[in-house]
Design a protein around this motif. Structure first.
Motif, mmCIF file in Angstrom:
data_model
loop_
_atom_site.group_PDB
_atom_site.id
_atom_site.type_symbol
_atom_site.label_atom_id
_atom_site.label_comp_id
_atom_site.label_asym_id
_atom_site.label_seq_id
_atom_site.Cartn_x
_atom_site.Cartn_y
_atom_site.Cartn_z
ATOM 1 N N GLN A 1 0.831 -1.195 0.000
ATOM 2 C CA GLN A 1 0.000 0.000 0.000
ATOM 3 C C GLN A 1 0.867 1.247 0.000
ATOM 4 O O GLN A 1 2.024 1.206 0.371
ATOM 5 C CB GLN A 1 -0.913 0.011 1.222
ATOM 6 N N VAL A 2 0.262 2.320 -0.451
ATOM 7 C CA VAL A 2 0.934 3.607 -0.413
ATOM 8 C C VAL A 2 0.415 4.416 0.766
ATOM 9 O O VAL A 2 -0.676 4.172 1.277
ATOM 10 C CB VAL A 2 0.705 4.398 -1.717
ATOM 11 N N GLN A 3 1.235 5.348 1.195
ATOM 12 C CA GLN A 3 0.812 6.293 2.219
ATOM 13 C C GLN A 3 0.461 7.609 1.523
ATOM 14 O O GLN A 3 1.198 8.052 0.635
ATOM 15 C CB GLN A 3 1.924 6.534 3.244
ATOM 16 N N LEU A 4 -0.655 8.197 1.926
ATOM 17 C CA LEU A 4 -1.162 9.387 1.269
ATOM 18 C C LEU A 4 -1.283 10.534 2.259
ATOM 19 O O LEU A 4 -1.755 10.339 3.385
ATOM 20 C CB LEU A 4 -2.536 9.111 0.649
ATOM 21 N N VAL A 5 -0.895 11.714 1.823
ATOM 22 C CA VAL A 5 -1.023 12.908 2.646
ATOM 23 C C VAL A 5 -1.637 14.018 1.806
ATOM 24 O O VAL A 5 -1.088 14.393 0.764
ATOM 25 C CB VAL A 5 0.340 13.369 3.193
ATOM 26 N N GLU A 6 -2.788 14.516 2.263
ATOM 27 C CA GLU A 6 -3.451 15.615 1.569
ATOM 28 C C GLU A 6 -3.011 16.953 2.152
ATOM 29 O O GLU A 6 -2.654 17.051 3.327
ATOM 30 C CB GLU A 6 -4.977 15.523 1.681
ATOM 31 N N SER A 7 -3.091 17.959 1.335
ATOM 32 C CA SER A 7 -2.849 19.324 1.772
ATOM 33 C C SER A 7 -3.585 20.269 0.839
ATOM 34 O O SER A 7 -4.062 19.857 -0.223
ATOM 35 C CB SER A 7 -1.349 19.640 1.783
ATOM 36 N N GLY A 8 -3.673 21.532 1.257
ATOM 37 C CA GLY A 8 -4.253 22.542 0.386
ATOM 38 C C GLY A 8 -5.644 23.003 0.750
ATOM 39 O O GLY A 8 -6.180 23.915 0.122
ATOM 40 N N GLY A 9 -6.234 22.379 1.755
ATOM 41 C CA GLY A 9 -7.560 22.821 2.159
ATOM 42 C C GLY A 9 -7.492 24.157 2.882
ATOM 43 O O GLY A 9 -6.426 24.695 3.163
ATOM 44 N N GLY A 10 -8.670 24.693 3.185
ATOM 45 C CA GLY A 10 -8.724 25.957 3.894
ATOM 46 C C GLY A 10 -10.077 26.610 3.784
ATOM 47 O O GLY A 10 -11.051 25.983 3.363
ATOM 48 N N LEU A 11 -10.115 27.865 4.173
ATOM 49 C CA LEU A 11 -11.335 28.659 4.128
ATOM 50 C C LEU A 11 -11.252 29.612 2.942
ATOM 51 O O LEU A 11 -10.257 30.325 2.772
ATOM 52 C CB LEU A 11 -11.481 29.452 5.424
ATOM 53 N N VAL A 12 -12.288 29.610 2.131
ATOM 54 C CA VAL A 12 -12.305 30.460 0.951
ATOM 55 C C VAL A 12 -13.715 31.000 0.749
ATOM 56 O O VAL A 12 -14.698 30.348 1.146
ATOM 57 C CB VAL A 12 -11.825 29.667 -0.298
ATOM 58 N N GLN A 13 -13.813 32.146 0.163
ATOM 59 C CA GLN A 13 -15.133 32.704 -0.142
ATOM 60 C C GLN A 13 -15.720 32.047 -1.381
ATOM 61 O O GLN A 13 -14.990 31.534 -2.239
ATOM 62 C CB GLN A 13 -15.027 34.204 -0.358
ATOM 63 N N ALA A 14 -17.013 32.071 -1.470
ATOM 64 C CA ALA A 14 -17.690 31.542 -2.650
ATOM 65 C C ALA A 14 -17.136 32.216 -3.900
ATOM 66 O O ALA A 14 -16.921 33.431 -3.925
ATOM 67 C CB ALA A 14 -19.199 31.765 -2.546
ATOM 68 N N GLY A 15 -16.910 31.402 -4.911
ATOM 69 C CA GLY A 15 -16.318 31.891 -6.144
ATOM 70 C C GLY A 15 -14.810 31.770 -6.184
ATOM 71 O O GLY A 15 -14.196 31.961 -7.244
ATOM 72 N N GLY A 16 -14.208 31.469 -5.058
ATOM 73 C CA GLY A 16 -12.762 31.334 -4.984
ATOM 74 C C GLY A 16 -12.271 29.975 -5.439
ATOM 75 O O GLY A 16 -13.056 29.129 -5.884
ATOM 76 N N SER A 17 -10.969 29.783 -5.293
ATOM 77 C CA SER A 17 -10.322 28.556 -5.753
ATOM 78 C C SER A 17 -9.397 27.984 -4.688
ATOM 79 O O SER A 17 -8.858 28.727 -3.851
ATOM 80 C CB SER A 17 -9.494 28.840 -7.013
ATOM 81 N N LEU A 18 -9.238 26.694 -4.750
ATOM 82 C CA LEU A 18 -8.261 25.979 -3.939
ATOM 83 C C LEU A 18 -7.678 24.860 -4.784
ATOM 84 O O LEU A 18 -8.365 24.318 -5.663
ATOM 85 C CB LEU A 18 -8.889 25.381 -2.681
ATOM 86 N N ARG A 19 -6.450 24.490 -4.489
ATOM 87 C CA ARG A 19 -5.863 23.310 -5.110
ATOM 88 C C ARG A 19 -5.439 22.352 -4.017
ATOM 89 O O ARG A 19 -4.584 22.664 -3.189
ATOM 90 C CB ARG A 19 -4.661 23.667 -5.984
ATOM 91 N N LEU A 20 -6.046 21.198 -4.034
ATOM 92 C CA LEU A 20 -5.702 20.148 -3.096
ATOM 93 C C LEU A 20 -4.614 19.273 -3.691
ATOM 94 O O LEU A 20 -4.599 19.012 -4.893
ATOM 95 C CB LEU A 20 -6.927 19.299 -2.759
ATOM 96 N N SER A 21 -3.733 18.813 -2.822
ATOM 97 C CA SER A 21 -2.675 17.901 -3.242
ATOM 98 C C SER A 21 -2.770 16.603 -2.468
ATOM 99 O O SER A 21 -3.133 16.599 -1.288
ATOM 100 C CB SER A 21 -1.299 18.521 -2.999
ATOM 101 N N CYS A 22 -2.436 15.532 -3.131
ATOM 102 C CA CYS A 22 -2.397 14.211 -2.514
ATOM 103 C C CYS A 22 -1.033 13.624 -2.850
ATOM 104 O O CYS A 22 -0.803 13.186 -3.977
ATOM 105 C CB CYS A 22 -3.520 13.351 -3.060
ATOM 106 N N ALA A 23 -0.143 13.641 -1.867
ATOM 107 C CA ALA A 23 1.215 13.161 -2.079
ATOM 108 C C ALA A 23 1.334 11.722 -1.589
ATOM 109 O O ALA A 23 0.884 11.391 -0.493
ATOM 110 C CB ALA A 23 2.206 14.045 -1.344
ATOM 111 N N ALA A 24 1.944 10.888 -2.416
ATOM 112 C CA ALA A 24 2.042 9.469 -2.118
ATOM 113 C C ALA A 24 3.480 9.048 -1.876
ATOM 114 O O ALA A 24 4.409 9.592 -2.478
ATOM 115 C CB ALA A 24 1.460 8.658 -3.265
ATOM 116 N N SER A 25 3.638 8.067 -1.031
ATOM 117 C CA SER A 25 4.958 7.491 -0.793
ATOM 118 C C SER A 25 4.794 6.015 -0.487
ATOM 119 O O SER A 25 3.717 5.560 -0.088
ATOM 120 C CB SER A 25 5.660 8.185 0.376
ATOM 121 N N GLY A 26 5.847 5.272 -0.703
ATOM 122 C CA GLY A 26 5.850 3.895 -0.269
ATOM 123 C C GLY A 26 5.794 2.857 -1.375
ATOM 124 O O GLY A 26 6.252 1.758 -1.208
#
Length: 124
Positions: A1-26
């Motif tokens: 199996q791989v290990q996964l770590v997400e990042s990039g979440g947060g608080l944003v106003q409607a209409g805004g943007s975010l980019r989530l990342s899912c980094a894998a290792s193993g």
């Protein structure tokens, strides 16, 4: 199996943007299909988007299609979820999941590896 770590979440106003990342290792991540799922308070977990080992993407519904884009960087062992034109109803904990890609779809019960999740909150 791989290990996964997400990042990039947060608080944003409607209409805004975010980019989530899912980094894998193993493990050799290039053989894996990856899915993004989300779960809002009081609701069941739902599939958002997935990407195969060959880079073919799939989106859950018209509600995210055209606003969300899933992609992967094989060199960085990372899968991204670019989220644009965010709406309050996109508020949820987002988790990525991975499995060896046998071309069998993105049902959440078929994924062996899960990240811990990242909170996305969209204010109106």
């Amino acid at each position: 199996q791989v290990q996964l770590v997400e990042s990039g979440g947060g608080l944003v106003q409607a209409g805004g943007s975010l980019r989530l990342s899912c980094a894998a290792s193993g493990r050799t991540f290039s053989n894996y299909a990856v899915g993004w799922f989300r779960q809002a308070p009081g609701k069941e977990r739902e599939f958002v988007a997935g990407i195969s080992r060959s880079g073919i993407s799939l989106y859950s519904s018209d509600s995210v299609k055209g606003r969300f884009t899933i992609s992967r960087d094989f060199a960085k062992n990372t899968v991204y979820l670019q989220m644009n034109s965010l709406k309050p109803e996109d508020t949820a904990v987002y988790r990525c999941a991975a499995k060896i890609d046998y071309g069998l779809g993105y049902q959440d019960g078929t994924f062996a590896s899960w990240g811990q999740g990242t909170q996305v909150t969209v204010s109106s």
